[in-house]
Write a protein that holds these residues in place. Structure first.
Motif, PDB file in Angstrom:
ATOM      1  N   LYS A   1       0.831  -1.054  -0.188  1.00  0.00           N
ATOM      2  CA  LYS A   1      -0.051  -0.283   0.026  1.00  0.00           C
ATOM      3  C   LYS A   1       0.812   1.283   0.001  1.00  0.00           C
ATOM      4  O   LYS A   1       1.880   1.444   0.675  1.00  0.00           O
ATOM      5  CB  LYS A   1      -1.188  -0.047   1.119  1.00  0.00           C
ATOM      6  N   CYS A   2       0.483   2.178  -0.791  1.00  0.00           N
ATOM      7  CA  CYS A   2       1.165   3.438  -0.829  1.00  0.00           C
ATOM      8  C   CYS A   2       0.958   4.213   0.562  1.00  0.00           C
ATOM      9  O   CYS A   2      -0.006   3.893   1.279  1.00  0.00           O
ATOM     10  CB  CYS A   2       0.393   4.514  -1.783  1.00  0.00           C
ATOM     11  N   SER A   3       2.182   4.545   0.958  1.00  0.00           N
ATOM     12  CA  SER A   3       2.202   5.123   2.509  1.00  0.00           C
ATOM     13  C   SER A   3       1.286   6.370   2.626  1.00  0.00           C
ATOM     14  O   SER A   3       1.059   6.767   3.643  1.00  0.00           O
ATOM     15  CB  SER A   3       3.797   5.439   2.914  1.00  0.00           C
ATOM     16  N   VAL A   4       0.858   6.926   1.474  1.00  0.00           N
ATOM     17  CA  VAL A   4       0.189   8.269   1.518  1.00  0.00           C
ATOM     18  C   VAL A   4      -1.290   7.787   1.380  1.00  0.00           C
ATOM     19  O   VAL A   4      -2.073   8.294   2.161  1.00  0.00           O
ATOM     20  CB  VAL A   4       0.703   9.397   0.568  1.00  0.00           C
ATOM     21  N   CYS A   5      -1.476   7.234   0.309  1.00  0.00           N
ATOM     22  CA  CYS A   5      -3.140   7.299  -0.071  1.00  0.00           C
ATOM     23  C   CYS A   5      -3.632   5.914   0.062  1.00  0.00           C
ATOM     24  O   CYS A   5      -4.764   5.596  -0.079  1.00  0.00           O
ATOM     25  CB  CYS A   5      -3.342   7.837  -1.486  1.00  0.00           C
ATOM     26  N   GLN A   6      -2.887   4.700   0.487  1.00  0.00           N
ATOM     27  CA  GLN A   6      -3.253   3.533   0.515  1.00  0.00           C
ATOM     28  C   GLN A   6      -3.572   2.641  -0.712  1.00  0.00           C
ATOM     29  O   GLN A   6      -4.039   1.573  -0.904  1.00  0.00           O
ATOM     30  CB  GLN A   6      -4.427   3.354   1.537  1.00  0.00           C
ATOM     31  N   ASN A   7      -3.138   3.427  -1.885  1.00  0.00           N
ATOM     32  CA  ASN A   7      -3.438   2.770  -3.324  1.00  0.00           C
ATOM     33  C   ASN A   7      -2.459   1.840  -3.299  1.00  0.00           C
ATOM     34  O   ASN A   7      -1.254   1.866  -2.636  1.00  0.00           O
ATOM     35  CB  ASN A   7      -3.237   3.650  -4.212  1.00  0.00           C
TER      36      ASN A   7
END
Lengths: 199, 199
Positions: free
Chosen positions: A57-63
């Motif tokens: 998961k992207c650490s910013v947006c969880q994408n």
């Protein structure tokens, strides 16, 4: 199965466990794998392993992404002040296909659903609130599905975010483009009427 | 794809190459794999590799198996004097589901199709003739599909086998059980009429 080749039976079973794949399709897919050249089948298996291993998961947006942050969050041309909140990564693909949205996203990875025992704590809500607290956010667009659970989650989030003095919006309801009024259900039609705009 | 996670894009592409899997299904399957626990995904990948490695053709009937000969050929209760000739291993599954056929099979692995450049040499026909020449065969049932290519292949084989003084039969054509006369095509109906039996 009558032919009794165990590795084949197991392969069919694996395909049957996938969503939307029935008994017949699973059989067809398994036989297709056996018909492939050996190196193509190995490619397929390795792609599964690689994806499972590298994607996180992207650490910013969880994408989902294979780096620390996803390409959308990394893109300096995207408007970081507008966050579109979606249920899952597939929804991002749908928005990106419109080629019209230039903000960023936040993936909840689910919806609040007391029936299925999913509460706010199981979703990426604290990560969203942390972003709003630390980044310069002007607007949060609730883009969860127009279902009971999608509505409830949007309402829950709006109640948390609005008091932080941030514009909180919801996708418009209405007649789908290219749709036929005759076949629109009454709730959609009522919403389309309610949300009518000046021409 | 906009989200740009390469391993994910590759996984979606792999699923898209499977028969009957479109863009949307491929996406759904790929995201499903990423949602699986890591060990389940590894299981899936390994099952593909194992099946591809262990499954080969039965040395007698060319059915797929993980041993030298398939369970049907190994079964001493099966009537080895009746051979049912089919296009592919899936057809054996269909016959075995009837639980009525007690003979053995022979898998051609394709049909004669000059349009697609498939001649008799590319099929397991010499293996069939070798069986008929060495085993005690009383009857060969042509069970290829009722298509132009299935018909042509059956006719071709019958011409080779009949002169060897072996009974050569073809599956009956007719109205499917539970079907509706109203919806039967005229060729099927004509064949049903032609093949009518005394009551």
């Amino acid at each position: 199965m009558a032919t009794g080749a165990l590795p084949l039976v197991r392969l069919i079973e694996q395909f049957e466990r996938l969503p939307g794949v029935g008994k017949k399709s699973a059989q067809r897919l398994a036989f297709h794998i056996l018909d492939m050249p050996a190196e193509k089948a190995a490619d397929f298996a390795n792609t599964i392993l690689e994806a499972r291993e590298k994607i996180k998961k992207c650490s910013v947006c969880q994408n989902l992404t294979d780096s620390e942050t996803c390409p959308i969050c990394q893109n300096t041309h995207r408007d970081k002040s507008t966050i579109c909140v979606v249920e899952n990564p597939q929804d991002i693909l749908a928005f990106e296909r419109t080629k019209e949205y230039n903000g960023v996203y936040h993936v909840l990875h689910g919806l609040i659903s007391p029936m299925n025992g999913v509460g706010p704590d199981q979703l990426a809500i604290k990560e969203l609130l942390a972003r709003i607290g630390t980044e310069e956010v002007a607007e949060v667009i609730m883009a969860t599905n127009p279902t009971v659970e999608g509505e409830a989650t949007a309402t829950y989030l709006a109640r948390l975010i609005k008091p932080m003095n941030i514009r909180t919006t919801r996708l418009a309801y209405g007649i789908p483009v290219g749709g036929n009024l005759e076949y629109a259900d009454e709730v959609t039609l009522y919403r389309a009427l309610e949300g009518r705009n000046e021409m």
